[in-house]
Design a protein around this motif. Structure first.
Motif, PDB file in Angstrom:
ATOM      1  N   LEU A 290      25.223 -15.637 -16.909  1.00  0.00           N
ATOM      2  CA  LEU A 290      23.744 -15.604 -16.358  1.00  0.00           C
ATOM      3  C   LEU A 290      23.039 -16.965 -16.729  1.00  0.00           C
ATOM      4  CD1 LEU A 290      22.337 -12.109 -16.663  1.00  0.00           C
ATOM      5  CD2 LEU A 290      24.069 -13.084 -14.883  1.00  0.00           C
TER       6      LEU A 290
ATOM      7  N   TYR B 272      29.856 -11.660 -18.776  1.00  0.00           N
ATOM      8  CA  TYR B 272      30.458 -10.483 -18.302  1.00  0.00           C
ATOM      9  C   TYR B 272      31.713 -11.034 -18.184  1.00  0.00           C
ATOM     10  CZ  TYR B 272      25.719  -8.947 -17.147  1.00  0.00           C
ATOM     11  OH  TYR B 272      24.367  -8.671 -16.877  1.00  0.00           O
TER      12      TYR B 272
ATOM     13  N   GLU C 120      19.930   0.212 -16.647  1.00  0.00           N
ATOM     14  CA  GLU C 120      19.171  -1.042 -16.426  1.00  0.00           C
ATOM     15  C   GLU C 120      17.696  -0.705 -16.835  1.00  0.00           C
ATOM     16  OE1 GLU C 120      20.082  -3.981 -16.145  1.00  0.00           O
ATOM     17  OE2 GLU C 120      18.251  -5.044 -15.484  1.00  0.00           O
ATOM     18  N   LYS C 121      17.057  -1.529 -17.323  1.00  0.00           N
ATOM     19  CA  LYS C 121      15.490  -1.337 -17.772  1.00  0.00           C
ATOM     20  C   LYS C 121      15.241   0.158 -18.109  1.00  0.00           C
ATOM     21  CE  LYS C 121      14.782  -5.918 -16.264  1.00  0.00           C
ATOM     22  NZ  LYS C 121      16.099  -6.381 -16.447  1.00  0.00           N
TER      23      LYS C 121
ATOM     24  N   LYS D  20      13.436  -4.264 -21.467  1.00  0.00           N
ATOM     25  CA  LYS D  20      13.645  -5.487 -20.763  1.00  0.00           C
ATOM     26  C   LYS D  20      14.905  -5.707 -20.497  1.00  0.00           C
ATOM     27  CE  LYS D  20      11.825  -8.265 -23.927  1.00  0.00           C
ATOM     28  NZ  LYS D  20      11.360  -9.548 -24.542  1.00  0.00           N
ATOM     29  N   TYR D  21      15.761  -5.174 -20.868  1.00  0.00           N
ATOM     30  CA  TYR D  21      17.430  -5.237 -20.720  1.00  0.00           C
ATOM     31  C   TYR D  21      17.988  -3.958 -20.106  1.00  0.00           C
ATOM     32  CZ  TYR D  21      16.193  -9.152 -24.327  1.00  0.00           C
ATOM     33  OH  TYR D  21      15.691 -10.021 -24.693  1.00  0.00           O
ATOM     34  N   CYS D  22      19.075  -3.720 -20.698  1.00  0.00           N
ATOM     35  CA  CYS D  22      19.766  -2.409 -20.159  1.00  0.00           C
ATOM     36  C   CYS D  22      20.335  -2.009 -21.512  1.00  0.00           C
ATOM     37  CB  CYS D  22      21.074  -2.695 -19.204  1.00  0.00           C
ATOM     38  SG  CYS D  22      22.229  -3.967 -20.187  1.00  0.00           S
TER      39      CYS D  22
ATOM     40  N   ARG E 215      21.581 -16.362 -29.121  1.00  0.00           N
ATOM     41  CA  ARG E 215      21.242 -16.567 -27.448  1.00  0.00           C
ATOM     42  C   ARG E 215      20.019 -16.714 -27.238  1.00  0.00           C
ATOM     43  NH1 ARG E 215      17.815 -12.354 -24.829  1.00  0.00           N
ATOM     44  NH2 ARG E 215      18.009 -12.553 -22.582  1.00  0.00           N
TER      45      ARG E 215
ATOM     46  N   GLN F 218      21.359  -3.929  -8.371  1.00  0.00           N
ATOM     47  CA  GLN F 218      21.319  -4.205  -9.927  1.00  0.00           C
ATOM     48  C   GLN F 218      22.714  -4.280 -10.305  1.00  0.00           C
ATOM     49  OE1 GLN F 218      18.953  -5.373 -11.913  1.00  0.00           O
ATOM     50  NE2 GLN F 218      17.086  -4.679 -10.844  1.00  0.00           N
TER      51      GLN F 218
ATOM     52  N   ILE G 227      23.513  -5.708 -22.715  1.00  0.00           N
ATOM     53  CA  ILE G 227      24.188  -6.785 -22.335  1.00  0.00           C
ATOM     54  C   ILE G 227      23.237  -8.082 -22.184  1.00  0.00           C
ATOM     55  CG2 ILE G 227      25.349  -7.800 -20.496  1.00  0.00           C
ATOM     56  CD1 ILE G 227      26.181  -4.908 -19.470  1.00  0.00           C
ATOM     57  N   LEU G 228      23.805  -9.110 -22.737  1.00  0.00           N
ATOM     58  CA  LEU G 228      23.148 -10.401 -22.778  1.00  0.00           C
ATOM     59  C   LEU G 228      23.773 -11.453 -21.954  1.00  0.00           C
ATOM     60  CD1 LEU G 228      21.747 -10.252 -26.631  1.00  0.00           C
ATOM     61  CD2 LEU G 228      20.647  -9.451 -24.475  1.00  0.00           C
ATOM     62  N   GLY G 229      23.980 -11.318 -20.848  1.00  0.00           N
ATOM     63  CA  GLY G 229      24.046 -12.485 -19.892  1.00  0.00           C
ATOM     64  C   GLY G 229      25.569 -13.056 -19.606  1.00  0.00           C
TER      65      GLY G 229
ATOM     66  N   ARG H  26       8.980 -16.521 -13.891  1.00  0.00           N
ATOM     67  CA  ARG H  26       8.359 -16.560 -15.202  1.00  0.00           C
ATOM     68  C   ARG H  26       8.259 -18.036 -15.819  1.00  0.00           C
ATOM     69  NH1 ARG H  26      12.333 -12.960 -18.924  1.00  0.00           N
ATOM     70  NH2 ARG H  26      13.951 -14.106 -17.707  1.00  0.00           N
TER      71      ARG H  26
ATOM     72  N   ASP I 221      20.621 -17.165 -19.899  1.00  0.00           N
ATOM     73  CA  ASP I 221      21.021 -16.844 -21.353  1.00  0.00           C
ATOM     74  C   ASP I 221      21.942 -18.022 -21.695  1.00  0.00           C
ATOM     75  OD1 ASP I 221      19.963 -14.187 -21.569  1.00  0.00           O
ATOM     76  OD2 ASP I 221      21.325 -13.718 -19.982  1.00  0.00           O
TER      77      ASP I 221
ATOM     78  N   LEU J 245      20.531  -9.225  -8.723  1.00  0.00           N
ATOM     79  CA  LEU J 245      21.639  -9.937  -9.326  1.00  0.00           C
ATOM     80  C   LEU J 245      22.882  -9.134  -9.045  1.00  0.00           C
ATOM     81  CD1 LEU J 245      22.766 -11.495 -11.546  1.00  0.00           C
ATOM     82  CD2 LEU J 245      22.350  -9.570 -13.412  1.00  0.00           C
TER      83      LEU J 245
ATOM     84  N   THR K  81      23.982  -4.041 -13.266  1.00  0.00           N
ATOM     85  CA  THR K  81      24.077  -2.929 -14.262  1.00  0.00           C
ATOM     86  C   THR K  81      24.256  -1.678 -13.422  1.00  0.00           C
ATOM     87  OG1 THR K  81      22.470  -3.976 -15.810  1.00  0.00           O
ATOM     88  CG2 THR K  81      23.161  -1.872 -16.308  1.00  0.00           C
TER      89      THR K  81
END
Ligand code: G1P
Length: 289
Positions: free
Chosen positions: A129, A206, A189-190, A168-170, A251, A228, A202-204, A16, A132, A109, A230
């Motif tokens: 991650l 855990y 996931e997604k 775009k996330y989970c 974030r 994945q 979840i934003l990165g 990206r 993030d 991941l 997730t």
């Protein structure tokens, strides 16, 4: 339940952020004056984590060089009386005990985290991650560690995202436990629209119990043909308690150009060397728009 170890997956191809990431790992792109990865390692260190495993790949040796000493450079800085710079380059190498393992194949991941099994052993561990980047009063991973300890559970860091962006996330199934903390019992996931449980994603960040490794080891590929994380967590939260922490903090998704620029501007505004100057510069620019 003391968390002493962290895993930072940093083996992605950075697609990206091309073309910059063709030869520079995206984790090494500077946010103001430090590589993105340093912010992540500083967050973990600030939460008391001592040992950090970076999951890397063959194109990313710039990362291990950065967190090493550099005697020729340090001698030159010492002789030139550049004390601040000397302190900064040393500081990066002294943040934590940093270990590296290669992912060898880009399989997702979950697969990257599975590579940490030998490093982690049989104890709870943190995952951060690299894309993030957080700004918060208390380190976000520390907020999760506190909840994981309190509930003797795995903990995932969540925030609400617009429903239009959840794919775009989970998406997590959540039941409130106390202010900002939920129990989570399922996730996807997604998600496609009909799969969405909630707009908590979840934003990165855990904190995971080691039971995740047995699950990941035998897990079939999921979204995008990748293993994945997730999906593994969806299974773990059915076997063991897992909490979702609506963490306090901002974030930045620095894995895409806009998020990267937002972080660059915000961090530059806070930086003692650039803050005042950038404010004036932005005012001038805004007035001319
Ligand atoms: C990853 C995770 C996803 C999470 C997201 C944001 O997705 O798989 O569950 O919500 O990070 O941290 P990616 O950004 O790799 O597509």
């Amino acid at each position: 339940m003391k968390v002493r170890k962290a895993v930072i997956p940093a083996a992605g191809l950075g697609t990206r952020m091309l073309p910059a990431t063709k030869t520079v790992p995206k984790e090494m792109l500077p946010l103001v004056d430090k590589p993105a990865l340093q912010y992540i390692i500083e967050e973990a260190a600030a939460a008391g984590i001592e040992d950090i495993l970076v999951v890397t790949n063959r194109a990313k040796s710039a990362m291990d060089d950065y967190f090493d000493y550099y005697p020729e450079l340090e001698t030159r800085l010492l002789q030139a009386g550049k004390d601040r710079e000397l302190h900064e380059v040393r500081h990066a190498a002294d943040l934590a005990n940093i270990f590296y393992v290669r992912q060898k194949e880009t399989k997702g991941l979950g697969h990257a985290i599975w590579r940490a099994k030998r490093f982690v052993g049989d104890e709870p561990f943190a995952v951060l991650l690299g894309d993030d980047i957080m700004r918060s009063r208390t380190p976000v991973i520390g907020q999760l560690m506190a909840a994981a300890e309190k509930y003797d559970a795995s903990a995932v860091g969540v925030q609400q995202v617009p429903l239009s962006a959840i794919s775009k996330y989970c998406s997590l199934k959540v039941e409130p436990l106390e202010e900002r903390i939920f129990r989570t019992t399922d996730m996807v996931e997604k998600p496609r629209p009909e799969q969405v449980f909630s707009n908590y994603a979840i934003l990165g960040r855990y904190v995971l119990k080691p039971g995740i490794f047995d699950i990941l080891e035998n897990q079939a590929p999921g979204y995008g043909g990748e293993i994945q994380l997730t999906d593994g967590l969806g299974e773990l939260c059915k076997r063991e308690r897992m909490v979702a922490v609506d963490f306090e903090g901002r974030r930045y998704d620095t894995g895409n150009l806009k998020g990267f620029l937002e972080a660059t501007i915000d961090f530059s505004l806070e930086h003692p060397e650039t803050g005042e100057w950038l404010k004036e510069f932005l005012k001038e620019k805004a007035a001319a728009l």
